[in-house]
Scaffold this motif. Structure first.
Motif, PDB file in Angstrom:
ATOM      1  N   VAL A  66      16.960 -30.066 -22.447  1.00 58.37           N
ATOM      2  CA  VAL A  66      17.888 -29.713 -21.568  1.00 58.37           C
ATOM      3  C   VAL A  66      19.226 -29.577 -22.144  1.00 58.37           C
ATOM      4  CG1 VAL A  66      19.105 -30.981 -19.440  1.00 58.37           C
ATOM      5  CG2 VAL A  66      16.503 -31.083 -19.903  1.00 58.37           C
ATOM      6  N   GLU A  67      19.675 -30.601 -22.942  1.00 56.28           N
ATOM      7  CA  GLU A  67      20.917 -30.460 -23.779  1.00 56.28           C
ATOM      8  C   GLU A  67      21.187 -29.069 -24.639  1.00 56.28           C
ATOM      9  OE1 GLU A  67      20.905 -34.052 -25.838  1.00 56.28           O
ATOM     10  OE2 GLU A  67      21.869 -35.158 -24.308  1.00 56.28           O
ATOM     11  N   ALA A  68      20.046 -28.562 -24.899  1.00 58.28           N
ATOM     12  CA  ALA A  68      20.217 -27.349 -25.753  1.00 58.28           C
ATOM     13  C   ALA A  68      20.078 -26.014 -24.878  1.00 58.28           C
ATOM     14  CB  ALA A  68      18.890 -27.129 -26.729  1.00 58.28           C
ATOM     15  N   VAL A  69      20.117 -26.137 -23.586  1.00 55.31           N
ATOM     16  CA  VAL A  69      20.264 -25.205 -22.653  1.00 55.31           C
ATOM     17  C   VAL A  69      21.394 -24.362 -22.421  1.00 55.31           C
ATOM     18  CG1 VAL A  69      19.935 -24.431 -20.172  1.00 55.31           C
ATOM     19  CG2 VAL A  69      18.297 -25.919 -21.193  1.00 55.31           C
ATOM     20  N   GLU A  70      21.426 -23.072 -22.522  1.00 53.89           N
ATOM     21  CA  GLU A  70      22.755 -22.297 -22.307  1.00 53.89           C
ATOM     22  C   GLU A  70      22.420 -21.295 -21.227  1.00 53.89           C
ATOM     23  OE1 GLU A  70      24.649 -20.656 -25.784  1.00 53.89           O
ATOM     24  OE2 GLU A  70      24.139 -22.467 -26.901  1.00 53.89           O
ATOM     25  N   MET A  71      23.779 -20.822 -20.718  1.00 59.32           N
ATOM     26  CA  MET A  71      23.783 -19.880 -19.657  1.00 59.32           C
ATOM     27  C   MET A  71      23.296 -18.348 -20.148  1.00 59.32           C
ATOM     28  SD  MET A  71      23.773 -21.878 -16.890  1.00 59.32           S
ATOM     29  CE  MET A  71      24.039 -20.642 -15.685  1.00 59.32           C
ATOM     30  N   GLU A  72      22.665 -17.514 -19.321  1.00 62.31           N
ATOM     31  CA  GLU A  72      22.562 -16.202 -19.638  1.00 62.31           C
ATOM     32  C   GLU A  72      23.911 -15.696 -20.086  1.00 62.31           C
ATOM     33  OE1 GLU A  72      20.501 -14.191 -16.390  1.00 62.31           O
ATOM     34  OE2 GLU A  72      18.849 -15.673 -16.441  1.00 62.31           O
ATOM     35  N   PRO A  73      24.101 -14.615 -20.831  1.00 63.58           N
ATOM     36  CA  PRO A  73      25.201 -13.721 -21.253  1.00 63.58           C
ATOM     37  C   PRO A  73      25.896 -13.346 -19.795  1.00 63.58           C
ATOM     38  CG  PRO A  73      23.177 -13.017 -22.586  1.00 63.58           C
ATOM     39  CD  PRO A  73      22.860 -13.969 -21.516  1.00 63.58           C
ATOM     40  N   LEU A  75      27.283 -15.490 -18.132  1.00 62.36           N
ATOM     41  CA  LEU A  75      27.705 -16.730 -17.346  1.00 62.36           C
ATOM     42  C   LEU A  75      28.067 -17.748 -18.191  1.00 62.36           C
ATOM     43  CD1 LEU A  75      24.299 -16.623 -14.845  1.00 62.36           C
ATOM     44  CD2 LEU A  75      26.527 -15.794 -14.521  1.00 62.36           C
ATOM     45  N   ASP A  76      28.846 -17.477 -19.262  1.00 59.32           N
ATOM     46  CA  ASP A  76      29.298 -18.545 -20.414  1.00 59.32           C
ATOM     47  C   ASP A  76      29.980 -19.349 -19.821  1.00 59.32           C
ATOM     48  OD1 ASP A  76      27.490 -17.216 -22.420  1.00 59.32           O
ATOM     49  OD2 ASP A  76      29.203 -15.805 -22.911  1.00 59.32           O
ATOM     50  N   GLU A  81      29.748 -26.587 -17.602  1.00 53.93           N
ATOM     51  CA  GLU A  81      29.438 -27.699 -16.732  1.00 53.93           C
ATOM     52  C   GLU A  81      27.937 -28.288 -17.605  1.00 53.93           C
ATOM     53  OE1 GLU A  81      30.270 -28.065 -13.561  1.00 53.93           O
ATOM     54  OE2 GLU A  81      31.659 -26.748 -13.927  1.00 53.93           O
ATOM     55  N   LEU A  82      27.540 -27.909 -18.588  1.00 49.59           N
ATOM     56  CA  LEU A  82      26.454 -28.573 -19.392  1.00 49.59           C
ATOM     57  C   LEU A  82      26.880 -29.693 -20.393  1.00 49.59           C
ATOM     58  CD1 LEU A  82      24.194 -25.501 -19.976  1.00 49.59           C
ATOM     59  CD2 LEU A  82      24.163 -27.222 -18.115  1.00 49.59           C
ATOM     60  N   LEU A  83      28.286 -29.386 -20.843  1.00 46.67           N
ATOM     61  CA  LEU A  83      28.898 -30.173 -21.769  1.00 46.67           C
ATOM     62  C   LEU A  83      29.245 -31.605 -21.540  1.00 46.67           C
ATOM     63  CD1 LEU A  83      31.127 -27.690 -23.535  1.00 46.67           C
ATOM     64  CD2 LEU A  83      28.761 -28.279 -24.420  1.00 46.67           C
TER      65      LEU A  83
END
Length: 87
Positions: A66-73, A75-76, A81-83
């Motif tokens: 979950v912590e490694a998830v990034e948004m699609e290009p 939507l950076d 919100e994930l940090l």
């Protein structure tokens, strides 16, 4: 379609027929209150698979994933919100 409770009470049959085609939003005092929909739509929506996981039950590997998830290009901007919050 949107209508009022007064209109529905006067001509329920017509709105019942309309709801077979598309849901009818019924308002009261200008605010959406209920929805009249076809029985088949109700059954379909009632059977939707619902899965709820408690974060306390996640394994260490799942937390890392979950912590490694990034948004699609494109939507950076949402990656913030994930940090973790900086205090």
């Amino acid at each position: 379609m949107t209508t009022t409770t007064t209109a529905v009470s006067k001509t329920f049959g017509a709105y019942q027929d309309a709801a077979v085609r598309d849901p009818v939003i019924i308002t009261e005092n200008g605010r959406p209150r209920t929805v009249l929909l076809a029985y088949e739509d109700f059954v379909r929506l009632s059977k939707r698979d619902r899965r709820v996981d408690l974060t306390a039950e996640l394994s260490a590997d799942e937390i890392v994933a979950v912590e490694a998830v990034e948004m699609e290009p494109g939507l950076d901007l949402l990656n913030g919100e994930l940090l973790p919050a900086k205090v």
